[in-house]
Design a protein around this motif. Structure first.
Motif, PDB file in Angstrom:
ATOM      1  N   LEU A  33       0.802  -1.220   0.000  1.00 22.98           N
ATOM      2  CA  LEU A  33       0.000   0.000   0.000  1.00 22.98           C
ATOM      3  C   LEU A  33       0.841   1.279   0.000  1.00 22.98           C
ATOM      4  CD1 LEU A  33      -2.786  -0.924   2.607  1.00 22.98           C
ATOM      5  CD2 LEU A  33      -3.105  -0.572   0.152  1.00 22.98           C
ATOM      6  N   LEU A  34       1.951   1.260   0.703  1.00 19.64           N
ATOM      7  CA  LEU A  34       2.705   2.493   0.922  1.00 19.64           C
ATOM      8  C   LEU A  34       3.446   2.971  -0.320  1.00 19.64           C
ATOM      9  CD1 LEU A  34       4.227   1.759   4.435  1.00 19.64           C
ATOM     10  CD2 LEU A  34       2.525   3.521   3.908  1.00 19.64           C
ATOM     11  N   ARG A  35       3.543   4.273  -0.435  1.00 18.68           N
ATOM     12  CA  ARG A  35       4.440   4.890  -1.413  1.00 18.68           C
ATOM     13  C   ARG A  35       5.865   4.751  -0.886  1.00 18.68           C
ATOM     14  NH1 ARG A  35       6.414   9.305   1.095  1.00 18.68           N
ATOM     15  NH2 ARG A  35       5.065  10.440   2.550  1.00 18.68           N
ATOM     16  N   PRO A  36       6.866   4.858  -1.735  1.00 20.06           N
ATOM     17  CA  PRO A  36       8.243   4.880  -1.235  1.00 20.06           C
ATOM     18  C   PRO A  36       8.422   6.021  -0.224  1.00 20.06           C
ATOM     19  CG  PRO A  36       8.232   4.557  -3.596  1.00 20.06           C
ATOM     20  CD  PRO A  36       6.813   4.873  -3.198  1.00 20.06           C
ATOM     21  N   GLY A  37       8.998   5.717   0.901  1.00 21.65           N
ATOM     22  CA  GLY A  37       9.158   6.708   1.966  1.00 21.65           C
ATOM     23  C   GLY A  37       7.989   6.759   2.928  1.00 21.65           C
ATOM     24  N   GLY A  38       6.893   6.042   2.623  1.00 22.63           N
ATOM     25  CA  GLY A  38       5.738   6.008   3.516  1.00 22.63           C
ATOM     26  C   GLY A  38       6.040   5.229   4.784  1.00 22.63           C
ATOM     27  N   LEU A  39       5.218   5.438   5.822  1.00 22.98           N
ATOM     28  CA  LEU A  39       5.473   4.876   7.146  1.00 22.98           C
ATOM     29  C   LEU A  39       4.441   3.832   7.536  1.00 22.98           C
ATOM     30  CD1 LEU A  39       6.252   8.188   9.073  1.00 22.98           C
ATOM     31  CD2 LEU A  39       7.915   6.411   8.470  1.00 22.98           C
ATOM     32  N   VAL A  40       4.894   2.844   8.311  1.00 24.77           N
ATOM     33  CA  VAL A  40       3.996   1.892   8.944  1.00 24.77           C
ATOM     34  C   VAL A  40       4.182   2.015  10.453  1.00 24.77           C
ATOM     35  CG1 VAL A  40       5.670  -0.016   8.819  1.00 24.77           C
ATOM     36  CG2 VAL A  40       3.232  -0.511   9.063  1.00 24.77           C
ATOM     37  N   VAL A  41       3.067   1.943  11.177  1.00 25.46           N
ATOM     38  CA  VAL A  41       3.071   2.014  12.642  1.00 25.46           C
ATOM     39  C   VAL A  41       2.222   0.854  13.138  1.00 25.46           C
ATOM     40  CG1 VAL A  41       2.582   3.432  14.663  1.00 25.46           C
ATOM     41  CG2 VAL A  41       3.137   4.529  12.477  1.00 25.46           C
ATOM     42  N   ILE A  42       2.793  -0.005  13.969  1.00 29.06           N
ATOM     43  CA  ILE A  42       2.061  -1.207  14.373  1.00 29.06           C
ATOM     44  C   ILE A  42       2.266  -1.497  15.860  1.00 29.06           C
ATOM     45  CG2 ILE A  42       3.906  -2.814  13.727  1.00 29.06           C
ATOM     46  CD1 ILE A  42       1.474  -4.507  12.501  1.00 29.06           C
ATOM     47  N   GLU A  43       1.160  -1.628  16.566  1.00 22.10           N
ATOM     48  CA  GLU A  43       1.227  -1.934  18.003  1.00 22.10           C
ATOM     49  C   GLU A  43       1.553  -3.408  18.210  1.00 22.10           C
ATOM     50  OE1 GLU A  43      -1.618  -1.762  21.994  1.00 22.10           O
ATOM     51  OE2 GLU A  43      -1.955  -0.330  20.362  1.00 22.10           O
ATOM     52  N   HIS A  44       2.213  -3.706  19.348  1.00 22.63           N
ATOM     53  CA  HIS A  44       2.509  -5.089  19.697  1.00 22.63           C
ATOM     54  C   HIS A  44       2.573  -5.218  21.209  1.00 22.63           C
ATOM     55  CE1 HIS A  44       6.622  -3.918  20.703  1.00 22.63           C
ATOM     56  NE2 HIS A  44       6.745  -3.355  19.507  1.00 22.63           N
ATOM     57  N   ALA A  45       2.690  -6.436  21.705  1.00 24.95           N
ATOM     58  CA  ALA A  45       2.795  -6.663  23.143  1.00 24.95           C
ATOM     59  C   ALA A  45       4.153  -6.195  23.650  1.00 24.95           C
ATOM     60  CB  ALA A  45       2.603  -8.148  23.445  1.00 24.95           C
ATOM     61  N   ASP A  46       4.193  -5.802  24.926  1.00 24.72           N
ATOM     62  CA  ASP A  46       5.470  -5.336  25.469  1.00 24.72           C
ATOM     63  C   ASP A  46       6.515  -6.447  25.500  1.00 24.72           C
ATOM     64  OD1 ASP A  46       4.345  -6.819  27.500  1.00 24.72           O
ATOM     65  OD2 ASP A  46       4.241  -5.194  28.948  1.00 24.72           O
ATOM     66  N   THR A  47       6.058  -7.693  25.497  1.00 28.84           N
ATOM     67  CA  THR A  47       7.009  -8.820  25.482  1.00 28.84           C
ATOM     68  C   THR A  47       7.563  -9.097  24.092  1.00 28.84           C
ATOM     69  OG1 THR A  47       5.155 -10.353  25.208  1.00 28.84           O
ATOM     70  CG2 THR A  47       5.906  -9.945  27.454  1.00 28.84           C
ATOM     71  N   GLN A  48       7.047  -8.405  23.067  1.00 27.93           N
ATOM     72  CA  GLN A  48       7.491  -8.621  21.688  1.00 27.93           C
ATOM     73  C   GLN A  48       8.459  -7.540  21.214  1.00 27.93           C
ATOM     74  OE1 GLN A  48       3.517  -8.733  20.157  1.00 27.93           O
ATOM     75  NE2 GLN A  48       3.413 -10.964  20.134  1.00 27.93           N
ATOM     76  N   GLY A  49       8.895  -6.701  22.146  1.00 31.93           N
ATOM     77  CA  GLY A  49       9.862  -5.674  21.783  1.00 31.93           C
ATOM     78  C   GLY A  49      11.114  -6.307  21.196  1.00 31.93           C
ATOM     79  N   GLY A  50      11.558  -5.793  20.065  1.00 33.38           N
ATOM     80  CA  GLY A  50      12.727  -6.342  19.394  1.00 33.38           C
ATOM     81  C   GLY A  50      12.374  -7.347  18.324  1.00 33.38           C
ATOM     82  N   GLN A  51      11.256  -8.055  18.482  1.00 28.40           N
ATOM     83  CA  GLN A  51      10.872  -9.055  17.486  1.00 28.40           C
ATOM     84  C   GLN A  51      10.207  -8.420  16.258  1.00 28.40           C
ATOM     85  OE1 GLN A  51       8.924 -12.692  19.135  1.00 28.40           O
ATOM     86  NE2 GLN A  51       9.115 -11.639  21.099  1.00 28.40           N
TER      87      GLN A  51
END
Length: 293
Positions: free
Chosen positions: A241-259
């Motif tokens: 969906l994104l144009r080049p340079g577009g951003l994605v923002v996605i929530e996750h569990a605090d235990t998934q930090g880094g993954q």
């Protein structure tokens, strides 16, 4: 009327406030995480006032339905299902059975996205909210970035009714469909993709709070053995969906930090993948930029 030291009058305590104190103890004993707030919110809802106005309710106006509401919350039914409303940033949303209740931690995710969209050198930023649920994220962005064009995508037959109800009269466009195959007509045009997807591992079922496990839709909570199945699918959708340079923002569990940032890697066509903390300094969401050609 009795007086306090210094001649100040001692006002009789409101019956409602005394009942709120009793309800607070009952909710605390039941394991409710925020017993005082919930007891006050239920009292305000039943009596048709704001929480700060509870002291104005006259004893004669005390509504016994309050104890019915307290009993429901004591059984760990979500507060928002009892009142029918959820507050998110500057919004008051309608919620109930069949839709995920928006959480306060998601507000920081949306705040980052709003700042990012405002900083874009784009006249009318195009934003897509995947797994929209109540529409909280899409509506917040549309409200706080008035020049944005926002699309909300929801798969659930039950949740989509709430999405549409909350979106009524707004500028957002609601789509009933699968986030993993959404909006091919917008491929390569979107400035920001955002999602609060299901991310709880199936193995964690017994540890989920009763309010979520027993009342939120299962498809909004669980996503495979490690909780990352939907996020992996959204990575592919966002890149499409994104144009080049577009951003994605996605929530996750605090235990998934880094993954999660590893899913948005350079080999898959991403740059600047990073994790971000919530207000409690726990890893809460990941962001990445679609790499330029």
């Amino acid at each position: 009327m009795q007086s306090l030291p210094g001649g100040r009058p001692r006002y009789p305590r409101s019956l409602l406030l005394a009942e709120v104190a009793q309800a607070t103890q009952r909710l605390a004993d039941a394991g409710v995480p925020s017993p005082r707030f919930d007891a006050e919110e239920l009292a305000a809802f039943v009596h048709g006032v704001k929480r700060g106005e509870l002291h104005l309710v006259k004893d004669a106006d005390f509504d016994a339905r309050y104890w019915e509401a307290v009993a429901r919350r004591e059984a760990r039914e979500p507060l928002q299902h009892i009142t029918g409303r959820a507050f998110f940033r500057y919004l008051e949303l309608q919620v109930g059975p069949g839709v995920f209740v928006p959480r306060p931690e998601t507000e920081s995710v949306v705040g980052w996205a709003i700042d990012a969209v405002r900083a874009m050198d784009v006249v009318e930023p195009l934003v897509v909210d995947l797994c929209s649920g109540s529409g909280a994220i899409a509506l917040a962005i549309a409200q706080e970035v008035p020049r944005s064009r926002v699309h909300a995508v929801e798969l659930s037959d039950d949740a989509i009714g709430w999405t549409r109800k909350n979106a009524e009269g707004s500028r957002i466009t609601v789509h009933h469909g699968d986030a993993l195959a959404a909006l091919p007509e917008l491929d390569g045009q979107v400035d920001l993709v955002i999602s609060n997807p299901p991310y709880i591992p199936l193995t964690e079922w017994e540890y989920v709070a009763p309010e979520a496990r027993d009342h939120d839709p299962q498809m909004a909570l669980f996503s495979g053995e490690d909780g990352l199945d939907t996020i992996r699918g959204i990575e592919r959708t966002a890149h499409r969906l994104l144009r080049p340079g577009g951003l994605v923002v996605i929530e996750h569990a605090d235990t998934q930090g880094g993954q999660v940032p590893w899913i948005f890697n350079e080999e898959a066509g991403w740059a600047d993948a990073a994790d971000h903390p919530d207000l409690n300094n726990r890893p809460r969401f990941a962001t990445a930029r679609k790499a330029l050609p």
